[in-house]
Design a protein around this motif. Sequence first.
Motif, short mmCIF file in Angstrom:
data_model
loop_
_atom_site.label_atom_id
_atom_site.label_comp_id
_atom_site.label_asym_id
_atom_site.label_seq_id
_atom_site.Cartn_x
_atom_site.Cartn_y
_atom_site.Cartn_z
N ILE A 278 0.82 -1.21 0.00
CA ILE A 278 0.00 0.00 0.00
C ILE A 278 0.86 1.26 0.00
CG2 ILE A 278 -1.75 1.30 1.33
CD1 ILE A 278 -2.74 -1.39 0.08
N MET A 279 0.45 2.21 -0.82
CA MET A 279 1.06 3.55 -0.73
C MET A 279 0.04 4.47 -0.06
SD MET A 279 2.73 6.03 -3.60
CE MET A 279 1.34 6.42 -4.64
N VAL A 280 0.50 5.29 0.88
CA VAL A 280 -0.39 6.31 1.44
C VAL A 280 0.03 7.67 0.88
CG1 VAL A 280 -1.09 5.11 3.55
CG2 VAL A 280 1.01 6.41 3.55
N THR A 281 -0.95 8.48 0.55
CA THR A 281 -0.66 9.82 0.03
C THR A 281 -1.42 10.84 0.87
OG1 THR A 281 -2.56 10.23 -1.39
CG2 THR A 281 -0.87 8.79 -2.28
N GLY A 282 -0.99 12.06 0.83
CA GLY A 282 -1.79 13.11 1.46
C GLY A 282 -1.07 13.94 2.49
N THR A 283 -1.80 14.29 3.54
CA THR A 283 -1.28 15.20 4.57
C THR A 283 -0.18 14.51 5.40
OG1 THR A 283 -3.18 14.46 5.83
CG2 THR A 283 -3.33 16.64 4.88
N PRO A 284 0.73 15.30 5.96
CA PRO A 284 1.84 14.70 6.71
C PRO A 284 1.37 13.99 7.99
CG PRO A 284 2.19 17.07 6.34
CD PRO A 284 0.80 16.78 5.93
N LEU A 285 2.17 13.02 8.43
CA LEU A 285 1.90 12.29 9.68
C LEU A 285 3.03 12.62 10.65
CD1 LEU A 285 0.93 8.85 8.08
CD2 LEU A 285 -0.62 10.68 8.82
N ALA A 286 2.82 13.68 11.43
CA ALA A 286 3.88 14.13 12.35
C ALA A 286 3.94 13.19 13.56
CB ALA A 286 3.59 15.56 12.81
N ILE A 287 5.12 13.05 14.12
CA ILE A 287 5.29 12.17 15.28
C ILE A 287 4.44 12.64 16.45
CG2 ILE A 287 7.30 13.36 16.32
CD1 ILE A 287 8.53 10.49 16.61
N PRO A 288 3.74 11.82 17.20
CA PRO A 288 3.65 10.37 17.14
C PRO A 288 2.36 9.87 16.47
CG PRO A 288 2.86 11.11 19.28
CD PRO A 288 3.05 12.34 18.42
N ASN A 289 2.07 10.39 15.32
CA ASN A 289 0.86 9.96 14.60
C ASN A 289 1.18 8.69 13.81
OD1 ASN A 289 -1.51 9.65 13.25
ND2 ASN A 289 -1.41 11.57 12.11
N TRP A 290 0.91 7.54 14.40
CA TRP A 290 1.17 6.25 13.77
C TRP A 290 -0.13 5.50 13.50
CZ3 TRP A 290 4.23 6.12 18.80
CH2 TRP A 290 5.44 6.83 18.67
N LYS A 291 -1.24 6.20 13.74
CA LYS A 291 -2.55 5.55 13.73
C LYS A 291 -2.85 4.81 12.41
CE LYS A 291 -7.18 7.50 13.64
NZ LYS A 291 -7.99 8.67 14.01
N LEU A 292 -2.73 5.52 11.29
CA LEU A 292 -3.13 4.92 10.02
C LEU A 292 -2.23 3.75 9.64
CD1 LEU A 292 -5.04 5.07 7.60
CD2 LEU A 292 -3.36 6.55 6.48
N HIS A 293 -0.92 3.94 9.80
CA HIS A 293 0.01 2.84 9.48
C HIS A 293 -0.31 1.61 10.33
CE1 HIS A 293 2.23 5.65 7.07
NE2 HIS A 293 3.27 4.86 6.92
N HIS A 294 -0.62 1.85 11.59
CA HIS A 294 -0.89 0.71 12.48
C HIS A 294 -2.16 -0.02 12.03
CE1 HIS A 294 -0.65 -1.74 15.99
NE2 HIS A 294 -1.77 -1.26 16.54
N ILE A 295 -3.17 0.73 11.65
CA ILE A 295 -4.40 0.09 11.21
C ILE A 295 -4.13 -0.72 9.93
CG2 ILE A 295 -6.73 0.50 10.29
CD1 ILE A 295 -6.91 2.94 12.16
N ILE A 296 -3.43 -0.11 8.98
CA ILE A 296 -3.15 -0.80 7.71
C ILE A 296 -2.36 -2.08 7.97
CG2 ILE A 296 -1.83 -0.65 5.55
CD1 ILE A 296 -2.51 2.39 5.53
N GLU A 297 -1.34 -1.96 8.83
CA GLU A 297 -0.43 -3.10 8.99
C GLU A 297 -0.95 -4.15 9.98
OE1 GLU A 297 3.58 -1.40 9.33
OE2 GLU A 297 3.55 -1.18 7.15
N THR A 298 -2.12 -3.90 10.55
CA THR A 298 -2.76 -4.97 11.34
C THR A 298 -4.07 -5.40 10.65
OG1 THR A 298 -3.76 -3.22 12.72
CG2 THR A 298 -1.80 -4.32 13.59
N SER A 299 -4.17 -5.05 9.36
CA SER A 299 -5.40 -5.40 8.62
C SER A 299 -5.09 -6.14 7.32
CB SER A 299 -6.20 -4.13 8.28
OG SER A 299 -6.53 -3.41 9.43
#
Length: 422
Positions: A278-299
Amino acid sequence: MDYRKMWGELGMDVETHDNLCAALPPAFTEIYLSQKNRPEGMGFWDMVVADIHGIRPAELIEERKKGRKVFGTFCLYVPDEIIIALNGIVTGLCGGSEFWVPDGEKHLPKGMCPLVKASLGAYYGRTCPFFRVTDLFVGETTCDGKKKAYEIMSQDAPVYVIDMPQMKRDEDVVKLAREYRKFASKCEIVTGNSLTIDKLNEAIRITNNKRKAMQRVYNARKNADNIPISGKDALLMTQIAFFDDPVRCAQMCDKLADELEERNRRGVSVFDKGTKRIMVTGTPLAIPNWKLHHIIETSGGAVVCEEMCTGVRYIENLVDEDGGSLDDVILNLARRYMKNNCSCFTPNPGRIEDIIRLAEEYHVDGVIDVNLKFCTTFDTEGILVEKALKEAGIKVLGIETDYNDGDSEQLKTRIQAFFEML
Ligand code: BJ8
């Protein structure tokens, strides 16, 4: 190590800050340390996170005692090279935690992107040491939210704003170079040093080396048959690059890249075969915003590329090192930074071209276009992004979210359904 004394001396609200310190370790353990088969090289970034408000701020305090100045930045268009050339220290300041949002909302409208609210919240709540050691806050006229936030902040703090062009014509590159010249003059005043061609060339070399080392890590993620590092880990490396020392950052990224290249040779993957790339595009994910990556990688997915400022936008494109006069070199800087395709520009076809190119280079199965709530420019541009991806035959899912975990389950359901469709 106990840094409470240091935080107190920085004038921080130590008691409130304790709540942040208490929340981070369990979150990091759940999201990061639970991953299987992580590269050993990630040990460095784990160590940084373990003392995220201790180690680096303590280093900055020591450097300030020697007379160096700290420049806090919020955007990729601020040229690190000029600050470094003047012996200044760059530290990224974008807030990525819900923890800071309520304090931001005391000074800004609620209907504003969480990145801006969290950044101002970290400043006004006195709960981030990086804001406390900053000598000059460097803003830029990108989106409306940031522009106005800098205005508010400048009532209480030293703020300098770089006036960004809105378009990408030749005259806009010249305009940006002029702005960078003015910014250099401001940095000269703050640091008490003079900008010379030799110092600027050296700073360009340092910053290019950092980008090259990070590019090696990203290149290892392009392997179609193997995923040597999780998206979460690559994101963490990128997020921390914004405030680490650039020479150390390059060394650590090179070391990690060596390991990832070896993993690719030996077929050592973090994910099972068949995991969706998966590629994610869009607004930056500043630290500690890991929410989306975590959802993707546990799904059932793995993030192999981020077309974001906390991703390839930060590392692609080097500054031309073939000098000339100081003005020529500053123009080269402006040329490089104008290749960065932020949705604040109009028109912005370069970003769409980047997304299509990156989808191919990283062999992605699908794209998730993520927008932080109330970011109008990325939200609107998402219509063009999704249209272009569909025309190119690449599946895309558009989502909007913020720092709050309230929508996690709903996002997980949508993302799992998207993966089933791929
Ligand atoms: S170059 S993406 S870092 S401006 S998400 S604050 S745009 S409302 S962060 Fe950005 Fe520079 Fe562009 Fe990159 Fe505004 Fe949108 Fe919030 Fe944003």
